[in-house]
Scaffold this motif. Structure first.
Motif, PDB file in Angstrom:
ATOM      1  N   ASP A 147      44.094  48.236  31.121  1.00 32.25           N
ATOM      2  CA  ASP A 147      44.998  49.191  30.507  1.00 32.25           C
ATOM      3  C   ASP A 147      46.337  49.089  31.214  1.00 32.25           C
ATOM      4  OD1 ASP A 147      42.073  50.830  30.517  1.00 32.25           O
ATOM      5  OD2 ASP A 147      43.217  50.903  28.641  1.00 32.25           O
ATOM      6  N   PRO A 148      47.425  49.329  30.527  1.00 32.41           N
ATOM      7  CA  PRO A 148      48.753  49.205  31.152  1.00 32.41           C
ATOM      8  C   PRO A 148      48.863  50.047  32.411  1.00 32.41           C
ATOM      9  CG  PRO A 148      48.952  49.483  28.782  1.00 32.41           C
ATOM     10  CD  PRO A 148      47.506  49.707  29.117  1.00 32.41           C
ATOM     11  N   GLY A 149      49.336  49.416  33.487  1.00 34.25           N
ATOM     12  CA  GLY A 149      49.564  50.127  34.734  1.00 34.25           C
ATOM     13  C   GLY A 149      48.325  50.453  35.533  1.00 34.25           C
ATOM     14  N   GLN A 150      47.150  50.023  35.052  1.00 33.86           N
ATOM     15  CA  GLN A 150      45.913  50.359  35.776  1.00 33.86           C
ATOM     16  C   GLN A 150      45.189  49.132  36.306  1.00 33.86           C
ATOM     17  OE1 GLN A 150      43.341  53.520  34.519  1.00 33.86           O
ATOM     18  NE2 GLN A 150      44.691  54.064  32.831  1.00 33.86           N
ATOM     19  N   GLY A 151      45.733  47.985  36.114  1.00 36.32           N
ATOM     20  CA  GLY A 151      45.043  46.802  36.600  1.00 36.32           C
ATOM     21  C   GLY A 151      43.762  46.548  35.843  1.00 36.32           C
ATOM     22  N   LEU A 152      42.833  45.859  36.485  1.00 34.52           N
ATOM     23  CA  LEU A 152      41.556  45.528  35.868  1.00 34.52           C
ATOM     24  C   LEU A 152      40.460  46.407  36.451  1.00 34.52           C
ATOM     25  CD1 LEU A 152      43.297  42.909  35.398  1.00 34.52           C
ATOM     26  CD2 LEU A 152      41.139  41.677  35.417  1.00 34.52           C
ATOM     27  N   ARG A 153      39.640  46.946  35.578  1.00 34.86           N
ATOM     28  CA  ARG A 153      38.517  47.760  36.019  1.00 34.86           C
ATOM     29  C   ARG A 153      37.217  47.126  35.522  1.00 34.86           C
ATOM     30  NH1 ARG A 153      39.800  53.671  34.008  1.00 34.86           N
ATOM     31  NH2 ARG A 153      40.687  52.527  32.236  1.00 34.86           N
ATOM     32  N   ASN A 195      31.942  42.766  44.257  1.00 33.25           N
ATOM     33  CA  ASN A 195      32.788  42.129  43.264  1.00 33.25           C
ATOM     34  C   ASN A 195      34.253  42.211  43.634  1.00 33.25           C
ATOM     35  OD1 ASN A 195      30.843  41.427  41.030  1.00 33.25           O
ATOM     36  ND2 ASN A 195      30.369  43.586  41.356  1.00 33.25           N
ATOM     37  N   LEU A 196      35.054  41.435  42.919  1.00 31.52           N
ATOM     38  CA  LEU A 196      36.488  41.461  43.127  1.00 31.52           C
ATOM     39  C   LEU A 196      37.054  42.842  42.833  1.00 31.52           C
ATOM     40  CD1 LEU A 196      37.692  38.136  41.497  1.00 31.52           C
ATOM     41  CD2 LEU A 196      37.980  38.781  43.877  1.00 31.52           C
ATOM     42  N   ILE A 197      37.927  43.292  43.723  1.00 34.88           N
ATOM     43  CA  ILE A 197      38.668  44.528  43.507  1.00 34.88           C
ATOM     44  C   ILE A 197      40.117  44.134  43.296  1.00 34.88           C
ATOM     45  CG2 ILE A 197      39.361  46.743  44.503  1.00 34.88           C
ATOM     46  CD1 ILE A 197      36.817  46.475  46.277  1.00 34.88           C
ATOM     47  N   PHE A 198      40.690  44.553  42.163  1.00 38.49           N
ATOM     48  CA  PHE A 198      42.034  44.139  41.799  1.00 38.49           C
ATOM     49  C   PHE A 198      43.055  45.224  42.112  1.00 38.49           C
ATOM     50  CE2 PHE A 198      41.737  40.154  39.488  1.00 38.49           C
ATOM     51  CZ  PHE A 198      40.390  40.065  39.223  1.00 38.49           C
ATOM     52  N   GLY A 199      44.260  44.781  42.468  1.00 37.86           N
ATOM     53  CA  GLY A 199      45.390  45.682  42.503  1.00 37.86           C
ATOM     54  C   GLY A 199      45.848  45.984  41.088  1.00 37.86           C
ATOM     55  N   TYR A 238      38.137  38.361  51.688  1.00 35.04           N
ATOM     56  CA  TYR A 238      38.474  37.158  50.936  1.00 35.04           C
ATOM     57  C   TYR A 238      39.512  37.594  49.904  1.00 35.04           C
ATOM     58  CZ  TYR A 238      34.148  35.126  52.834  1.00 35.04           C
ATOM     59  OH  TYR A 238      33.155  34.673  53.649  1.00 35.04           O
ATOM     60  N   LEU A 239      40.654  36.924  49.883  1.00 30.19           N
ATOM     61  CA  LEU A 239      41.798  37.397  49.111  1.00 30.19           C
ATOM     62  C   LEU A 239      42.212  36.383  48.065  1.00 30.19           C
ATOM     63  CD1 LEU A 239      43.445  38.663  52.305  1.00 30.19           C
ATOM     64  CD2 LEU A 239      43.085  40.162  50.353  1.00 30.19           C
ATOM     65  N   PHE A 240      42.626  36.885  46.922  1.00 27.25           N
ATOM     66  CA  PHE A 240      42.957  36.040  45.777  1.00 27.25           C
ATOM     67  C   PHE A 240      44.258  36.520  45.139  1.00 27.25           C
ATOM     68  CE2 PHE A 240      38.692  34.105  45.275  1.00 27.25           C
ATOM     69  CZ  PHE A 240      37.939  34.968  46.039  1.00 27.25           C
ATOM     70  N   TRP A 241      44.969  35.574  44.527  1.00 25.62           N
ATOM     71  CA  TRP A 241      46.076  35.899  43.645  1.00 25.62           C
ATOM     72  C   TRP A 241      45.819  35.259  42.281  1.00 25.62           C
ATOM     73  CZ3 TRP A 241      49.920  39.271  43.697  1.00 25.62           C
ATOM     74  CH2 TRP A 241      50.355  39.808  44.927  1.00 25.62           C
ATOM     75  N   VAL A 247      62.389  30.707  35.803  1.00 25.39           N
ATOM     76  CA  VAL A 247      62.269  31.696  34.725  1.00 25.39           C
ATOM     77  C   VAL A 247      60.832  31.732  34.203  1.00 25.39           C
ATOM     78  CG1 VAL A 247      63.020  32.294  32.401  1.00 25.39           C
ATOM     79  CG2 VAL A 247      64.698  31.522  34.096  1.00 25.39           C
ATOM     80  N   SER A 248      60.192  30.589  34.176  1.00 27.61           N
ATOM     81  CA  SER A 248      58.818  30.493  33.675  1.00 27.61           C
ATOM     82  C   SER A 248      57.796  31.160  34.596  1.00 27.61           C
ATOM     83  CB  SER A 248      58.423  29.026  33.469  1.00 27.61           C
ATOM     84  OG  SER A 248      58.565  28.310  34.677  1.00 27.61           O
ATOM     85  N   ASP A 249      58.210  31.562  35.787  1.00 29.27           N
ATOM     86  CA  ASP A 249      57.305  32.309  36.685  1.00 29.27           C
ATOM     87  C   ASP A 249      57.175  33.773  36.264  1.00 29.27           C
ATOM     88  OD1 ASP A 249      58.583  30.578  39.613  1.00 29.27           O
ATOM     89  OD2 ASP A 249      56.842  30.111  38.356  1.00 29.27           O
ATOM     90  N   SER A 250      57.999  34.211  35.339  1.00 25.44           N
ATOM     91  CA  SER A 250      57.951  35.603  34.881  1.00 25.44           C
ATOM     92  C   SER A 250      56.586  35.891  34.276  1.00 25.44           C
ATOM     93  CB  SER A 250      59.047  35.857  33.846  1.00 25.44           C
ATOM     94  OG  SER A 250      60.323  35.654  34.407  1.00 25.44           O
ATOM     95  N   ALA A 251      55.899  36.863  34.843  1.00 33.46           N
ATOM     96  CA  ALA A 251      54.520  37.171  34.420  1.00 33.46           C
ATOM     97  C   ALA A 251      54.046  38.376  35.229  1.00 33.46           C
ATOM     98  CB  ALA A 251      53.599  35.974  34.659  1.00 33.46           C
ATOM     99  N   LEU A 252      52.779  38.719  35.009  1.00 32.77           N
ATOM    100  CA  LEU A 252      52.139  39.805  35.752  1.00 32.77           C
ATOM    101  C   LEU A 252      51.230  39.188  36.801  1.00 32.77           C
ATOM    102  CD1 LEU A 252      51.793  42.910  35.790  1.00 32.77           C
ATOM    103  CD2 LEU A 252      49.977  42.634  34.095  1.00 32.77           C
ATOM    104  N   TYR A 253      51.380  39.623  38.032  1.00 32.75           N
ATOM    105  CA  TYR A 253      50.637  39.041  39.146  1.00 32.75           C
ATOM    106  C   TYR A 253      49.677  40.064  39.738  1.00 32.75           C
ATOM    107  CZ  TYR A 253      53.748  35.080  38.871  1.00 32.75           C
ATOM    108  OH  TYR A 253      54.420  33.969  38.417  1.00 32.75           O
ATOM    109  N   PHE A 254      48.447  39.604  39.953  1.00 37.56           N
ATOM    110  CA  PHE A 254      47.405  40.475  40.493  1.00 37.56           C
ATOM    111  C   PHE A 254      46.883  39.928  41.810  1.00 37.56           C
ATOM    112  CE2 PHE A 254      46.644  43.501  37.160  1.00 37.56           C
ATOM    113  CZ  PHE A 254      47.020  42.854  35.999  1.00 37.56           C
ATOM    114  N   CYS A 255      46.770  40.808  42.774  1.00 33.76           N
ATOM    115  CA  CYS A 255      46.101  40.517  44.032  1.00 33.76           C
ATOM    116  C   CYS A 255      44.681  41.081  43.943  1.00 33.76           C
ATOM    117  CB  CYS A 255      46.861  41.185  45.167  1.00 33.76           C
ATOM    118  SG  CYS A 255      46.213  40.902  46.815  1.00 33.76           S
TER     119      CYS A 255
END
Lengths: 114, 113
Positions: free
Chosen positions: B38-44, A101-105, A32-35, A83-91
């Motif tokens: 933490d910067p560069g480490q994602g969420l733990r 539990n969720l495992i994040f990139g 199961y995948l999330f962004w 421009v407003s899309d500028s942000a940090l994105y996590f998979c």
């Protein structure tokens, strides 16, 4: 071990151009995948998820992602960047049917220039 | 107005002190989580709780403690045993562990001075 990889620390795109943020996963079972998106000094906001069904998932703010089982990928896309899309994105991934539990990139910083 | 609230937004701690970060949700979610960023480490994952009066260690639980006495509340204590506590802490909740997406608070930035 279950894992998620975001191979690019940063992606730079010109406003109006299409954008892609890459994500690959490694799980033993159905994923199961999330962004999620994170703006500076804020919490994460859910964008979209893939559980089952159509491989192309549409989410918030015009984003979409394509699940590719053979390539174990779930890349985030948008046809025309703002421009407003500028942000940090996590998979993130969780093994379907598990109580895990969720495992994040590690996250990809998207920078959209005018 | 439903959501998940973390307080304070910024917190400063002297070395050797314990501090408690607050997390409250009114979404009626069963599961709650604490993450460290933490910067560069994602969420733990630090700790998570699937139900009241029960919680489990995550990947980096050492130096932290939690309680879940009420469904709405999941406070995190950063103890003096945590060697490097300066970080951004995120609380989240979801309907359950599994397919439901998590909702995040705005975070608490902890700095040791």
């Amino acid at each position: 071990a279950q894992s998620v990889a975001q191979p690019e620390d940063q992606v730079n795109v010109a406003e109006g151009n299409p954008l892609t943020v890459k994500c690959t996963y490694s799980v033993s079972g159905n994923p199961y995948l999330f962004w999620y998106v994170q703006y500076p000094n804020r919490g994460l906001q859910f964008l979209l998820k893939y559980i089952t069904g159509d491989n192309l998932v549409k989410g918030s703010y015009g984003f979409e992602a394509e699940f590719n089982k053979s390539q174990t990928s779930f890349h985030l896309k948008k046809p025309s960047a703002l421009v407003s899309d500028s942000a940090l994105y996590f998979c993130a991934v969780i093994v379907g049917g598990s109580q895990g539990n969720l495992i994040f990139g590690k996250g990809t910083k998207l920078s959209v220039k005018p | 107005d439903g959501g998940i609230t973390q307080s304070p937004k910024y917190l400063f701690r002297k070395e050797g002190q314990n501090v408690t970060l607050s997390c409250e949700q009114n979404l009626n979610h069963d599961a709650m989580y604490w993450y460290r960023q933490d910067p560069g480490q994602g969420l733990r994952l630090i700790y998570y709780s699937q139900i009241v009066n029960d919680f489990q260690k995550g990947d980096i639980a050492e130096g932290y403690s939690v309680s879940r006495e009420k469904k709405e509340s999941f406070p995190l204590t950063v103890t003096s045993a945590q060697k490097n506590p300066t970080a951004f802490y995120l609380c989240a909740s979801s309907m359950g562990v599994g397919i439901a997406e998590a909702f995040f608070g705005q975070g608490t930035r902890l700095t040791v001075v």
